[in-house]
Motif scaffolding. Structure first.
Motif, mmCIF file in Angstrom:
data_model
loop_
_atom_site.group_PDB
_atom_site.id
_atom_site.type_symbol
_atom_site.label_atom_id
_atom_site.label_comp_id
_atom_site.label_asym_id
_atom_site.label_seq_id
_atom_site.Cartn_x
_atom_site.Cartn_y
_atom_site.Cartn_z
ATOM 1 N N LEU A 91 5.797 3.581 -17.567
ATOM 2 C CA LEU A 91 6.476 3.413 -16.281
ATOM 3 C C LEU A 91 6.444 4.711 -15.472
ATOM 4 N N VAL A 92 5.869 4.596 -14.282
ATOM 5 C CA VAL A 92 5.653 5.783 -13.451
ATOM 6 C C VAL A 92 6.974 6.497 -13.159
ATOM 7 N N GLY A 93 7.984 5.749 -12.677
ATOM 8 C CA GLY A 93 9.267 6.350 -12.290
ATOM 9 C C GLY A 93 9.947 6.991 -13.486
ATOM 10 N N ARG A 115 7.413 3.582 3.224
ATOM 11 C CA ARG A 115 6.414 3.793 2.176
ATOM 12 C C ARG A 115 7.095 4.221 0.874
ATOM 13 N N ARG A 116 6.490 3.877 -0.260
ATOM 14 C CA ARG A 116 7.019 4.318 -1.561
ATOM 15 C C ARG A 116 6.363 5.664 -1.908
ATOM 16 N N PRO A 117 7.162 6.671 -2.264
ATOM 17 C CA PRO A 117 6.552 7.964 -2.582
ATOM 18 C C PRO A 117 5.540 7.811 -3.721
ATOM 19 N N GLY A 118 4.415 8.471 -3.584
ATOM 20 C CA GLY A 118 3.419 8.464 -4.663
ATOM 21 C C GLY A 118 2.395 7.353 -4.547
ATOM 22 N N ASP A 119 2.582 6.409 -3.606
ATOM 23 C CA ASP A 119 1.595 5.329 -3.469
ATOM 24 C C ASP A 119 0.293 5.849 -2.883
ATOM 25 N N VAL A 120 -0.825 5.258 -3.308
ATOM 26 C CA VAL A 120 -2.092 5.573 -2.651
ATOM 27 C C VAL A 120 -2.366 4.471 -1.626
ATOM 28 N N ASP A 149 -7.055 -3.444 -6.082
ATOM 29 C CA ASP A 149 -8.046 -4.310 -6.736
ATOM 30 C C ASP A 149 -7.327 -5.026 -7.884
ATOM 31 N N TYR A 150 -7.017 -6.299 -7.691
ATOM 32 C CA TYR A 150 -6.268 -7.052 -8.702
ATOM 33 C C TYR A 150 -7.244 -7.775 -9.625
ATOM 34 N N ILE A 151 -6.938 -7.731 -10.925
ATOM 35 C CA ILE A 151 -7.813 -8.377 -11.909
ATOM 36 C C ILE A 151 -6.956 -9.242 -12.835
ATOM 37 N N LEU A 167 11.041 -9.793 -0.597
ATOM 38 C CA LEU A 167 10.135 -8.773 -1.131
ATOM 39 C C LEU A 167 10.136 -7.596 -0.165
ATOM 40 N N ASN A 168 10.298 -6.392 -0.689
ATOM 41 C CA ASN A 168 10.137 -5.211 0.154
ATOM 42 C C ASN A 168 8.678 -4.798 0.101
ATOM 43 N N ILE A 169 8.049 -4.738 1.263
ATOM 44 C CA ILE A 169 6.655 -4.255 1.302
ATOM 45 C C ILE A 169 6.709 -2.778 1.689
ATOM 46 N N PHE A 170 6.126 -1.943 0.820
ATOM 47 C CA PHE A 170 6.259 -0.497 1.003
ATOM 48 C C PHE A 170 5.260 0.037 2.033
ATOM 49 N N GLY A 171 5.640 0.002 3.281
ATOM 50 C CA GLY A 171 4.828 0.597 4.347
ATOM 51 C C GLY A 171 3.940 -0.403 5.049
ATOM 52 N N SER A 189 -7.318 3.341 -20.063
ATOM 53 C CA SER A 189 -7.053 4.326 -19.026
ATOM 54 C C SER A 189 -6.723 3.587 -17.729
ATOM 55 N N SER A 190 -6.681 4.299 -16.641
ATOM 56 C CA SER A 190 -6.200 3.681 -15.404
ATOM 57 C C SER A 190 -6.918 4.282 -14.203
ATOM 58 N N CYS A 191 -7.042 3.477 -13.162
ATOM 59 C CA CYS A 191 -7.640 3.976 -11.920
ATOM 60 C C CYS A 191 -6.731 5.013 -11.274
#
Ligand code: UD1
Length: 340
Positions: A89-91, A296-301, A235-237, A218-222, A127-129
């Motif tokens: 978990l990132v947070g 925006r959510r901090p840390g989002d790309v 990219d959803y898989i 739903l809160n959409i971040f930005g 691993s992760s993108c």
């Protein structure tokens, strides 16, 4: 011929789907899991899906002796390892960096030491993108530069890749690291999927929980990102497609010569914005998802999606399931969970 594959974290979200796929393809998974992020009921669920109960041992990988015992009691039987076990978990990783580094790094090092000791050569790593950060070029290929991590979690993925790479130079290992894009959805049986303890951490469970009425919106971040509709692109898989990629990766690893290290992007290659995800979900299920665009959510790309050329050409892997399949399966899973 030995066909036992050690699956660490095999009761988790991606791990459990991979175990089902391994069993479908005639492998004998040996699951180890410390049950920190997973539920023991997953074992019964896998048995319901496949008709067979996979072997399971509750093991704490941070304790090398426990791990050695697994290798010892399966000496000469393990053809390879798929290593999912990690805290993710990132947070939480920002609040508990030492726990994240200690857990993810120690378990990987202990695993590699045991592999060396017991002469097991092939390993597929989760691993992760996230290692690409905000990529300079899209779609992002495996050659793109690795960016400094925004979170300790992301950094553990990068550092584990470094450890695996260095270990593969010094030891007779065959390493494949899979950089996942955004796995979503659930097995078609709706018996396994992503369990939530507390509020979700990812977009799609937020969408499905809002659709059930469990959340008001739903809160959409930005909504002001530099993307076609202003919302972030990912990219959803389908998790079952991602699971299948692990079998290709395991087979690829075993065919490599020792001292090899290969990385692959595992995504669909298509980018969808958050708004497109909401609209597609509504179209597929006929259920409305109220939303609001917030900060925006901090840390989002801003945007990231995979160049899939290498994984297609070298692993022979292509996703089979569409965005509709992904969202429909996520919705079926949410409803199945609600019934339990
Ligand atoms: C997250 C992690 C990443 C990890 C990946 C897979 C973060 C910052 N990143 O990626 O390190 O490798 O999962 O486990 O957590 N969104 C909303 N509203 C919500 C939830 C999400 O608008 O309530 C948006 C996000 O801003 C993002 C997209 O939906 O644009 C996907 O978010 P999410 O599912 O959390 O995944 P990532 O952030 O891509």
């Amino acid at each position: 011929m030995a066909n036992k594959v050690l699956v660490t974290g095999g009761l988790g979200y991606i791990g459990s789907h991979t175990v089902v796929e391994l069993m479908n393809q005639g492998y004998e998974p040996l699951i180890i899991d410390n049950l920190l992020n997973s539920d023991i009921s997953v074992l019964d669920r896998i048995e319901k899906i496949t008709g067979n109960r996979p072997e399971f041992q509750q093991v704490e990988m941070r304790d090398k002796e426990q791990l050695q015992e697994v290798f010892w009691s399966n000496n000469n039987q393990i053809v390879g390892v798929i290593h999912f076990a990690a805290v993710l978990l990132v947070g939480e990783s920002v609040e508990q960096p030492l726990h994240y580094y200690f857990n993810n790094l120690t378990s990987t090092i202990n695993l590699l030491e045991c592999m060396n000791e017991f002469d097991v050569k092939s390993i597929v790593f989760s691993s992760s993108c996230t290692v690409y950060g905000n990529p300079d070029q899209l779609p992002v290929s495996e050659n793109a530069p690795i960016k400094p991590s925004i979170s300790p979690y992301g950094n553990t993925k990068k550092v584990c890749e470094d450890i695996l790479k260095d270990a593969s130079i010094a030891h007779p290992l065959k390493v494949v690291s899979l950089r996942y894009f955004n796995p979503i959805g659930a097995h078609k049986s709706s018996l396994i999927g992503e369990f939530q303890s507390g509020p979700p951490h990812h977009l799609v469970p937020f969408i499905t929980e809002t659709a059930t009425g469990k959340r008001e919106k739903l809160n959409i971040f930005g909504g002001d990102w530099n993307t076609p509709d202003g919302t972030c692109v990912r990219d959803y898989i389908h998790v079952s497609d991602l699971a299948e990629a692990h079998i290709n990766a395991m087979e690829y690893a075993t065919k490599q010569s020792v001292n090899s290290f290969n990385v692959f992007n595992v995504g669909s290659g298509d980018g969808y914005s958050v708004l497109e995800m909401v609209k597609s979900f509504e179209k597929t299920t006929g259920v409305k998802v109220p939303y609001e665009i917030v900060d925006r959510r901090p840390g989002d790309v801003e945007a990231v999606y995979a160049d899939t050329t290498k994984v297609t050409n070298e692993l022979g892997f292509k996703t089979k399931r569409s965005l509709d399949d992904m969202l429909k399966s996520a919705w079926d899973w949410e409803q199945a969970l609600a019934k339990e």
